[in-house]
Design an enzyme around this catalytic site. Structure first.
Site, PDB file in Angstrom:
ATOM      1  N   CYS A   1       0.797  -1.216   0.000  1.00 28.71           N
ATOM      2  CA  CYS A   1       0.000   0.000   0.000  1.00 28.71           C
ATOM      3  C   CYS A   1       0.837   1.278   0.000  1.00 28.71           C
ATOM      4  O   CYS A   1       0.457   2.266  -0.607  1.00 28.71           O
ATOM      5  CB  CYS A   1      -0.965   0.000   1.163  1.00 28.71           C
ATOM      6  SG  CYS A   1      -0.171  -0.235   2.734  1.00 28.71           S
TER       7      CYS A   1
ATOM      8  N   HIS B   1      -1.666   0.620   7.028  1.00 26.64           N
ATOM      9  CA  HIS B   1      -2.083   1.001   5.681  1.00 26.64           C
ATOM     10  C   HIS B   1      -1.605   2.419   5.415  1.00 26.64           C
ATOM     11  O   HIS B   1      -1.342   3.185   6.333  1.00 26.64           O
ATOM     12  CB  HIS B   1      -3.613   0.904   5.593  1.00 26.64           C
ATOM     13  CG  HIS B   1      -4.145   0.973   4.198  1.00 26.64           C
ATOM     14  ND1 HIS B   1      -3.631   0.231   3.178  1.00 26.64           N
ATOM     15  CD2 HIS B   1      -5.163   1.705   3.657  1.00 26.64           C
ATOM     16  CE1 HIS B   1      -4.300   0.485   2.070  1.00 26.64           C
ATOM     17  NE2 HIS B   1      -5.246   1.391   2.342  1.00 26.64           N
TER      18      HIS B   1
ATOM     19  N   ASP C   1      -8.089   6.217  -1.667  1.00 25.31           N
ATOM     20  CA  ASP C   1      -7.251   5.057  -1.362  1.00 25.31           C
ATOM     21  C   ASP C   1      -6.781   4.427  -2.668  1.00 25.31           C
ATOM     22  O   ASP C   1      -7.517   3.653  -3.287  1.00 25.31           O
ATOM     23  CB  ASP C   1      -8.037   4.044  -0.536  1.00 25.31           C
ATOM     24  CG  ASP C   1      -7.119   2.967   0.009  1.00 25.31           C
ATOM     25  OD1 ASP C   1      -5.994   2.825  -0.517  1.00 25.31           O
ATOM     26  OD2 ASP C   1      -7.531   2.262   0.958  1.00 25.31           O
TER      27      ASP C   1
END
Lengths: 656, 322
Positions: free
Chosen positions: A413, A457, A473
């Protein structure tokens, strides 16, 4: 029962084999958990020292001379020093203590030395708590405590069986528990350390850091350590909305994102918005000041700070488990009032890096009419780019963004967030990286959401005209499975996942949930017991805002009462008199009141005969009492019926 | 200093120790008489707890607090258990057989636990001599302790003060109590083994002759005394009169032996004389012949046997003792 002559004071008595065994077992129990932290040679050395002493004890051989022990001590200290480069830190200090426990065993001759070793065990128990205060550790230390107590009882009662001594130790520990509980609940707790703690005291704590470079989140994702636990009032939000906001990173040097000197701001709750959630967070220590909150926080925990970029900070680095209550709103009303200087900062890029990405971003900007369209194009690019999500991405070179976006196309991520924010800034859209945690596991047993390090994350926030900072995201866009079904869904089959995340271990997971529920209770009730909870407890019994004086007064009252109960127990077991003797004493008292005193030389038979002569009206009864008493006291058996008769006769004897 | 002066005062000491010596019969160690203080190890334990507490506060270790407080509770429970191990024990004394000076008097002490639980590791110490023993008193049972107290001087040796002490179960506290039972041991003079004097005791002093009573020639009957030999009882007369009578003999036969004070050389002092006479009594008893003992103010008729010997030795032990 034979008596043994003992010319020596009890503490100078020589150690028996049993005493030695007990001490070595106790030491092994308290030192064993440190083995995972110690260098292998030190573990081996300590085990050898213990074995050596056990062998000498078994062979009844003389202990090694003093110079040898001193030489060993010096050698050990030098080795530990050269390994850690200090002996004053916490870990080296504990290692030294463990090493000295072996040396002390080798010069232990009598019970006084053995007492020192037993007390050393107490110190070693507490050193384990520096690293772990979990339920298994606590249980292991309870076993160690039972072993030490049994050994101590063994010193005092060398002739009794170990079994009997273990029973006594258990009884003592049971009697100790109420007082321990009272002290634990009421002893006035103090916030913060009394003196400086060693620099390495908080080393090895896992968690997010204030920088982000390729690879450090992937490292976290291998850890199943708990980051924090959350207890919602009511139903928790769905996984896709559980973004736990942490550090916000502004500055990029081509490889690492970082932020410095957060600017404090007055907290302004968001207006309106979607659903509001109230929840309690139990945050594990992570050695930074961030307090994680569900996006977007609508209230602050007491005494917390707030920054311009929406971080919630504790006053001091979080070095103990803390607990705070919060409110958050999903989808708050837009707030587009950002400082222009901050927006300029959100467009900064390192010069002359990743030129291919910069060109791509410029193409998007030229082809788009608004920031929203640039955003849409960027997400489209990620979605169609065939990116692969992996915890073990290929290493990147100098132009890390270019290499990721156009060559390797595999990452975690942080790669996506970093590349996305880079593209946005290059296209002229203010953007920043936000790190934190996403998702978390809901325990079906107690509905507590557990967020682990593998939930770490990174995502992006872009500033859109009229909408303000908006979460995007990029990982979700590129690899949709990551957010909807967690790490497990995002990973290609065959990738190495942490054991408990593998789907074939469902039964293990179920067990894990039960265990987690228990651990949560343990953390909040036992480990999280603090001055605030102490005040809450006192207000339950009607004392509001109790200070240390009230606590101490309550504590001592309670301790006094407990001691009195214990003392009464010890008397109760002792003072139950023989009913025959008791009846006889009542009889003597009644006669004495009539002036018939028993002389020291007078036997019971003579006495009752004399009394019967002096008191003819009660002659029959007195005779019978004397007869019964002699038969019951000196006879072989004491039938209960006759004891009852004696008691009745004495009770009904009226000498008026 | 002040304490020592106070302790020298018997009334204060009696108040402090909770009893007035000597104590007759069974002595029960009431709680009032059981004292308790931490041992050296107990103080060390306390210091350890303080350090553990400071560490727990500084590092905010919840389980550190739990450990410290559990150990504190353990100390408290240990204190109560230590007192319990001694309190309400009943102490009584048995008979102490007479011994010769220079030997050890064997005092028998009975400890009655009087409870269901064991009372392990009770140390019994004779305060004056320092003789000590450790004994376990099992539940519902008794334990016997034999204290060997050196008997240096003849006479009655009182047992004196005895301390009962225990550190069970944890060794952190020491509970103790004093008893002073009404028990004593008869100490005979130290025997000096010298040859017996000649059997005819009139070598010196003519008065001995008329008063000497032997067993050769029957002279008269007299009332029976418990120390008389059964062989001298006039059984025929007993059958006739239903009264115990002893035949009295007079004579100067070779078997008659008088252990006489005046037979001793003049240069001996009192104790040396008593020692020599004690040696004679033992030797005479061993020889099997009847013997009598004659000292200023004491005259024990010749006889034999354990009771006679004990009577002679007792007379020697207590001679001119206040």
């Amino acid at each position: 029962m034979s008596a043994i002559a003992h010319p020596l004071a009890p503490e100078l008595r020589a150690l028996s084999g049993r005493d030695l065994t007990g001490l070595i077992i106790s030491l092994i129990l308290v030192v064993a958990p440190h083995a995972q932290r110690a260098p292998w040679w030190l573990a081996l050395l300590v085990v050898s020292l213990y074995s050596w002493r056990a062998y000498l004890g078994y062979m009844r051989a003389p202990l090694p001379p003093r110079w040898l022990l001193l030489a060993l001590a010096a050698a050990g200290m030098v080795s530990i020093w050269s390994y850690y480069h200090t002996v004053f830190g916490r870990t080296p200090g504990i290692m030294l203590l463990g090493f000295f426990s072996g040396l002390k065993l080798l010069e232990m001759r009598n019970h006084r030395d053995a007492g020192v070793v037993a007390f050393l065990c107490f110190f070693l128990i507490i050193t384990n708590f520096f690293y772990s205060q979990s339920i298994p550790t606590a249980l292991l230390m309870c076993v160690a405590l039972a072993a030490i107590s049994t050994t101590l009882v063994g010193f005092a009662a060398p002739q009794r069986s170990s079994r009997a001594n273990l029973r006594t130790a258990g009884l003592l520990l049971a009697h100790a528990t109420p007082a321990a509980l009272a002290l634990f609940l009421l002893f006035p707790r103090v916030d913060g350390p009394l003196w400086g703690v060693p620099e390495d005291a908080y080393a090895g704590i896992t968690g997010l850091s204030d920088t982000m470079s390729p690879g450090n989140l992937a490292h976290l994702a291998q850890s199943d350590a708990v980051a924090f636990r959350v207890e919602f009032q009511g139903k928790p939000p769905p996984s896709a909305q559980r973004y736990w906001r942490g550090p916000v990173l502004w500055d990029f040097d081509g490889r690492t994102w970082r932020t410095e000197h957060p600017v404090l701001a007055k907290f302004k709750p968001p207006e309106g918005g979607g659903q509001t959630y109230r929840y309690t967070v139990v945050l594990e220590p992570h050695n930074y000041r961030w307090m994680y909150a569900l996006e977007t926080a609508a209230s602050l925990p007491p005494r917390a700070r707030y920054t311009t970029d929406g971080e919630i900070l504790a006053r001091r680095p979080v070095r103990q488990r803390i607990r705070y209550e919060l409110e958050s709103v999903i989808d708050p009303a837009p707030d587009a009032t950002e400082d222009p200087a901050a927006l300029r900062r959100a467009l900064q890029l390192p010069p002359a890096y990743d030129m291919r990405s910069v060109r791509l971003a410029h193409e998007w900007r030229d082809a788009s009419s608004s920031d929203t369209e640039i955003l849409r194009r960027a997400l489209e690019f990620l979605r169609k780019g065939n990116f692969v999500y992996t915890l073990d991405p290929p290493r990147l070179g100098l132009d890390s963004i270019d290499e990721f976006l156009f060559e390797t196309k595999a990452g975690f991520c942080e790669y996506f967030a970093s590349a996305f924010v880079f593209l946005m800034r290059a296209a002229g859209v203010p953007a920043r990286v936000v790190t934190g945690y996403q998702g978390g596991d809901i325990n079906p047993v107690d509905h507590v959401v557990t967020v682990r390090q593998w939930d770490a994350h990174a995502w992006a926030e872009v500033y859109l005209q009229g909408r303000g900072w908006t979460r995007v995201d990029p990982t979700a866009a590129a690899v949709p499975g990551r957010i909807s079904s967690g790490l497990e869904g995002a990973m290609p089959v065959g990738q190495k996942l942490p054991l408990l995340m593998r789907s074939q271990f469902h039964w293990l997971r179920a067990l894990r949930y039960r265990w987690e529920a228990l651990a949560y209770k343990w953390n909040t009730l036992v480990l999280g017991y603090n001055p605030q909870r102490q005040r809450e407890l006192m207000s339950l019994v009607g004392v509001r805002d109790a200070d240390w004086r009230q606590l101490t007064a309550t504590l001592f009252t309670l301790l006094g009462a407990l001691t009195a109960v214990l003392l009464a127990w010890s008397l109760r077991r002792v003072a139950r008199p023989d009913p025959v003797q008791k009846a006889w004493q009542t009889f003597c008292r009644k006669l004495r009141a009539r002036g018939i005193e028993r002389s020291p030389y007078e036997g019971p038979r003579d006495y009752s005969e004399r009394a019967a002569r002096d008191l003819p009206q009660a002659r029959g009864t007195i005779h019978r009492i004397g007869e019964l008493y002699v038969a019951l006291r000196y006879g072989a058996a004491a039938p209960p019926a006759r004891i009852d008769e004696l008691r009745r006769l004495v009770r009904d004897l009226h000498l008026t | 200093m002040i304490l020592r002066a106070l302790l020298a005062n018997p009334r204060f000491a009696n108040w402090l120790y909770g009893f007035t010596p000597p104590e007759r019969g069974v002595v029960i160690l009431r709680h009032r008489r059981v004292y308790i203080v931490p041992t050296r190890m107990g103080w060390m334990y306390g210091a350890t707890l303080v350090v553990l507490l400071l560490g727990s506060i500084n590092y905010a270790l919840s389980l550190g607090f739990a450990l410290t407080f559990l150990l504190a509770g353990l100390g408290l429970a240990g204190m109560v258990h230590t007192a319990r191990n001694l309190a309400r024990t009943a102490v009584s004394t048995g008979r102490a057989e007479p011994v010769y000076a220079g030997e050890s008097a064997q005092f028998h002490l009975l400890l009655d636990g009087r409870v269901a639980f064991d009372r392990p590791s009770i140390l019994v110490r004779h305060v004056a001599s320092g003789a000590q023993l450790v004994v376990d008193v099992p539940g519902h049972s008794l334990a016997e302790v034999v204290l060997a107290v050196p008997a240096t001087k003849r006479g009655r040796l009182p047992l004196g003060r005895v301390m009962l002490e225990t550190r069970y179960p944890l060794g952190l506290f020491r509970a103790w109590s004093y008893v002073e039972p009404d028990a004593s041991c008869l100490v005979y003079p130290h025997p000096e083994r010298t040859p017996l004097p000649p059997a005819s005791a009139d070598a010196r002093g003519g008065t001995a002759r008329a008063r000497s009573i032997g067993s050769d020639d029957f002279s008269a009957l007299r009332g029976y005394q418990p120390s008389d030999s059964p062989r001298h009882v006039a059984w025929k007369a007993v059958a006739r009169t239903e009264k115990m009578l002893t035949k009295q003999f007079s004579g100067e036969s070779a078997g008659e032996l008088w252990l006489d004070w005046r037979l001793l050389p003049d240069e001996l002092d009192l104790e040396q004389r008593l020692s020599r006479l004690t040696g004679w009594v033992i030797a005479a008893e061993e020889s099997g012949a009847p013997y009598g003992l004659r000292m200023p103010g004491i005259d024990i008729a010749p006889s034999r046997g354990e009771a006679h010997r004990a009577a002679c030795l007792q007379a020697l032990a207590l001679f001119r003792m206040v």
